[in-house]
Design an enzyme around this catalytic site. Structure first.
Site, PDB file in Angstrom:
ATOM      1  N   ASP A 262      12.823  29.240 -28.887  1.00  0.00           N
ATOM      2  CA  ASP A 262      12.154  29.716 -27.667  1.00  0.00           C
ATOM      3  C   ASP A 262      12.641  28.997 -26.414  1.00  0.00           C
ATOM      4  OD1 ASP A 262      10.361  31.385 -29.141  1.00  0.00           O
ATOM      5  OD2 ASP A 262       9.331  29.566 -29.750  1.00  0.00           O
TER       6      ASP A 262
ATOM      7  N   ASP B 285       4.529  32.431 -28.934  1.00  0.00           N
ATOM      8  CA  ASP B 285       5.414  32.730 -30.051  1.00  0.00           C
ATOM      9  C   ASP B 285       4.489  32.779 -31.283  1.00  0.00           C
ATOM     10  OD1 ASP B 285       7.812  32.804 -31.650  1.00  0.00           O
ATOM     11  OD2 ASP B 285       7.344  30.746 -32.188  1.00  0.00           O
TER      12      ASP B 285
ATOM     13  N   CYS C 174       3.705   1.624   2.627  1.00  0.00           N
ATOM     14  CA  CYS C 174       4.974   0.914   2.392  1.00  0.00           C
ATOM     15  C   CYS C 174       5.869   1.785   1.518  1.00  0.00           C
ATOM     16  CB  CYS C 174       4.726  -0.394   1.639  1.00  0.00           C
ATOM     17  SG  CYS C 174       3.629  -1.500   2.496  1.00  0.00           S
TER      18      CYS C 174
ATOM     19  N   CYS D 104       0.853  -1.191   0.000  1.00  0.00           N
ATOM     20  CA  CYS D 104       0.000   0.000   0.000  1.00  0.00           C
ATOM     21  C   CYS D 104       0.883   1.234   0.000  1.00  0.00           C
ATOM     22  CB  CYS D 104      -0.939   0.026   1.198  1.00  0.00           C
ATOM     23  SG  CYS D 104      -0.094   0.453   2.727  1.00  0.00           S
TER      24      CYS D 104
ATOM     25  N   ASP E 157       7.664  27.098 -30.192  1.00  0.00           N
ATOM     26  CA  ASP E 157       7.931  25.894 -30.980  1.00  0.00           C
ATOM     27  C   ASP E 157       9.216  25.211 -30.540  1.00  0.00           C
ATOM     28  OD1 ASP E 157       9.645  27.701 -31.944  1.00  0.00           O
ATOM     29  OD2 ASP E 157       9.016  27.635 -34.043  1.00  0.00           O
TER      30      ASP E 157
END
Length: 696
Positions: A594, A409, A18, A15, A590
């Site tokens: 950038d 952009d 743990c 679970c 893109d």
């Protein structure tokens, strides 16, 4: 020192607690980027301080887990599986519970009840006791401590009653067995649900497990995709899955890239085109050369991104973790106080005081708190991935929630990067139809992207047909042609470009016929995206390196008020920084020129085809070029955060209400164990709802 990433397969985690105890142990040892997933049994960390790996493994195993080698993984023994433990315990717990409704004498016999309870108690001790002891030893007590104390108290209390023959008021074997069985049931449900939430990653992993047809001297051999080496020549036939990333050497095909880019239409592929591993060849046959294989492939990088993303904790979760870590000692204290007050301050007697204290231990489960965030983040990231949106990190989701500015952009983001004829300016003595006919006849013979765009556009317009005898292309200059009457034409870049547009000039026999303005077309869904952002109270900003006139034209068309033009990458950084000071800022670009600005923004979004998936600067990658996925991304992020908040509210509220109710004696321990399992299921169920709910 170089970062050293370690991946281990760890079994025995049943679970979230743990996973948390391993996580805390590794963080205590000073390891970085710790990622522990109990559903996929994976533990990852970067070992910058170069601690000895055998020692780290030994420490993990001292917590009661097992580090296994993936290659020679043996089939797990019967009792190692949580489902089998639960089934075994149910078999013995059911008849124990029956004595409460059936009058059969032997069911009420203390020795018979002890015999039924003992196997369940032994399983419970091994399962919860080991984990509880290890967690106490490492100073990070977990939930299993509470379960272990609760079930053991009930068992020992009943055993004393049996040995001293104190009568049936001292028999609570069914309480001890039911607590263990119900908590195991909770673990089973939790594991199943978390498996469901990680299904997006597993679906992607399935795409990697295919065969490839490798071309060798003797013909074609079938190999596993993971054995393909860079440079191998592979044959991909109709209906096959492309096994690895590669370049097309020969053949034509239509490839369905929906599972990578979310793009529903098949994409035509021919010589020199790139194909992505995992996509489906719908039509045709191609021969490809493998380029990116193994962990370098697009698919591997996506899977890696998703795994990392599911592990990155949003600030909201860190709060949940803190609460869960101080929770166990507090609960033990409340249980002891409950026992003391009930026993000494009221006449409830030992048995009632004991049951109230056990109920407090059993009902107070921070499991739901621990699950609140990771399950929602996993489902949210999975849903985004199915829509072609890759989000690197659960923390990104939270960063998006209060966005004030979205910076775009221009080229390739708001515009298509495909060109159209903006304006034709004929010289005196020539008609527009005549000029269109000449452009059409010449550009039909060119492979240039601008030429193709122009031809598609001119097909729809009235023109005067022209028959050409010869056409030659002069690289970097333009096209020369001759018609059947011996007239010579030249269509090429204008010597003197004007400020506003990218001009082409058309000559006949060295006399200028026309000037042609060619422009980048705006994406069809750009206007609706900008309108949607404004409606949501977000300010759109245009940031471009392009000429002033073009930027202003695009901004005017799209109704963007804030425009920054003729920007170099350095200038873009400063602009992004300026907006960040005003409020949360997303930058969409893109991905290449950038890159610095994308890194600088609170969240960088790369509008990119899948071949650039590994652009590390962006936190979000949109695999399809459809701008609506920006809106989708914002919506999914908001709803994921909303789900996390609902989950945490439920988990906290449950404990705030349940603990006093149990302490006052209104809940017996069995109902407590059931309620505890139920709280996990509700939190996970709410997270899974995110898979299908409307996110508008």
């Amino acid at each position: 020192m170089a970062e050293h990433l370690v991946e281990l397969n760890v079994t025995g985690m049943h679970c979230n607690n743990c996973a948390m105890s391993i996580h805390k142990l590794l963080e205590k040892k000073g390891l970085q980027n710790v990622l522990v997933s109990f559903a996929s049994e994976e533990v990852k960390f970067s070992n910058e301080s170069q601690l000895a790996l055998p020692q780290i493994i030994k420490d993990i195993e001292s917590l009661g887990f097992k580090v296994v080698d993936e290659e020679d993984q043996q089939p797990a023994p019967f009792f190692a599986k949580i489902e089998n433990k639960f089934a075994f315990c149910t078999l013995f717990t059911a008849p124990l519970l029956l004595h409460m409704v059936l009058p059969w004498h032997f069911l009420h016999n203390p020795i018979f009840q002890l015999i039924l309870c003992l196997p369940v108690f032994v399983i419970g001790c091994l399962h919860f006791g080991k984990s509880a002891y290890s967690s106490l030893k490492n100073g990070v007590p977990n939930m299993d401590v509470l379960i272990f104390i609760g079930s053991t108290s009930a068992f020992v209390y009943s055993l004393v009653g049996t040995v001293q023959n104190l009568g049936e008021h001292y028999l609570f074997y069914e309480t001890s067995a039911t607590i263990i069985t119900l908590v195991l049931l909770g673990n089973v449900l939790e594991k199943r649900s978390v498996n469901q939430t990680t299904s997006a990653v597993r679906d992607l992993i399935k795409f990697q497990q295919v065969n490839a047809n490798r071309v060798v001297e003797s013909g074609v051999e079938v190999v596993n995709a993971k054995d393909v080496l860079s440079g191998d020549i592979l044959l991909v036939n109709e209906g096959d899955q492309v096994p690895v990333d590669g370049d097309v050497l020969s053949g034509d095909a239509l490839v369905n890239e929906a599972m990578i880019t979310g793009e529903s239409l098949p994409v035509p592929k021919t010589k020199y085109d790139k194909v992505i591993g995992g996509t489906i060849l719908q039509q045709g046959n191609i021969r490809i050369m493998a380029t990116k294989v193994g962990s370098n492939s697009t698919l591997s990088q996506i899977i890696d991104l998703m795994k990392k993303a599911q592990a990155a904790k949003p600030p909201v979760q860190k709060l949940g973790d803190k609460v869960a870590s101080i929770f166990v000692p507090v609960v033990i204290l409340i249980a002891l106080t409950t026992f003391v007050i009930t026993y000494f301050a009221t006449d409830a007697g030992l048995q009632r005081s004991m049951m109230n204290a056990i109920a407090v231990l059993v009902i107070s489960c921070p499991c739901a708190m621990g699950l609140a965030t990771p399950t929602a983040v996993m489902v949210g990231l999975g849903r985004a991935a199915k829509n072609g949106i890759l989000i690197k990190g659960g923390d990104t989701i939270e960063a998006v929630a209060n966005t004030r500015y979205v910076i775009f952009d221009k080229t390739g983001t708001l515009t298509t990067g495909k060109f159209s004829i903006h304006h034709i300016k004929p010289e005196e003595g020539f008609t527009i139809e005549q000029i269109r006919g000449v452009i059409m006849a010449i550009e039909e013979r060119s492979n240039h992207p601008i030429a193709k765009s122009m031809v598609n556009e001119l097909l729809q317009l009235p023109q005067q047909k022209l028959i050409l005898r010869a056409v030659t292309e002069e690289k970097g200059l333009g096209m020369r042609a001759e018609d059947v009457d011996g007239n010579r034409y030249f269509l090429g870049t204008a010597k003197h470009k004007t400020e506003d547009n990218f001009y082409l000039t058309l000559y006949r026999n060295q006399v200028r016929m026309a000037q042609i303005a060619v422009d980048d077309t705006i994406k069809p869904d750009a206007a609706s995206l900008i309108a949607q952002l404004k409606k949501d109270g977000i300010t759109p900003v245009l940031l471009s390196g392009d000429k002033k006139s073009r930027c202003l034209a695009v901004a005017k068309t799209l109704n963007i008020d804030e425009v920054h033009f003729e920007m170099l990458p350095d200038d873009k950084l400063q602009v992004v920084d300026m907006y960040r000071k005003k409020g949360k800022t997303i930058m969409i670009g893109d991905g290449i020129n950038d890159a610095p600005a994308l890194t600088q923004a609170d969240v960088g979004v790369s509008m990119n085809d899948a071949s650039h998936i590994a652009i590390q600067s962006a936190k979000v990658i949109l695999l399809n070029t459809d701008l609506q996925s920006v809106v989708k991304f914002l919506q999914i992020s908001r709803h994921t955060l909303l789900t996390i908040k609902q989950n945490l509210f439920w988990a906290f509220a449950y404990n705030i209400i349940a603990i006093p109710v149990a302490a006052l004696g209104f809940l017996n321990p069995m109902v407590g164990a059931f309620a505890m399992a139920f709280s996990d299921v509700i939190v996970i169920g709410n997270s899974l709802r995110l898979k299908v709910k409307k996110v508008n």
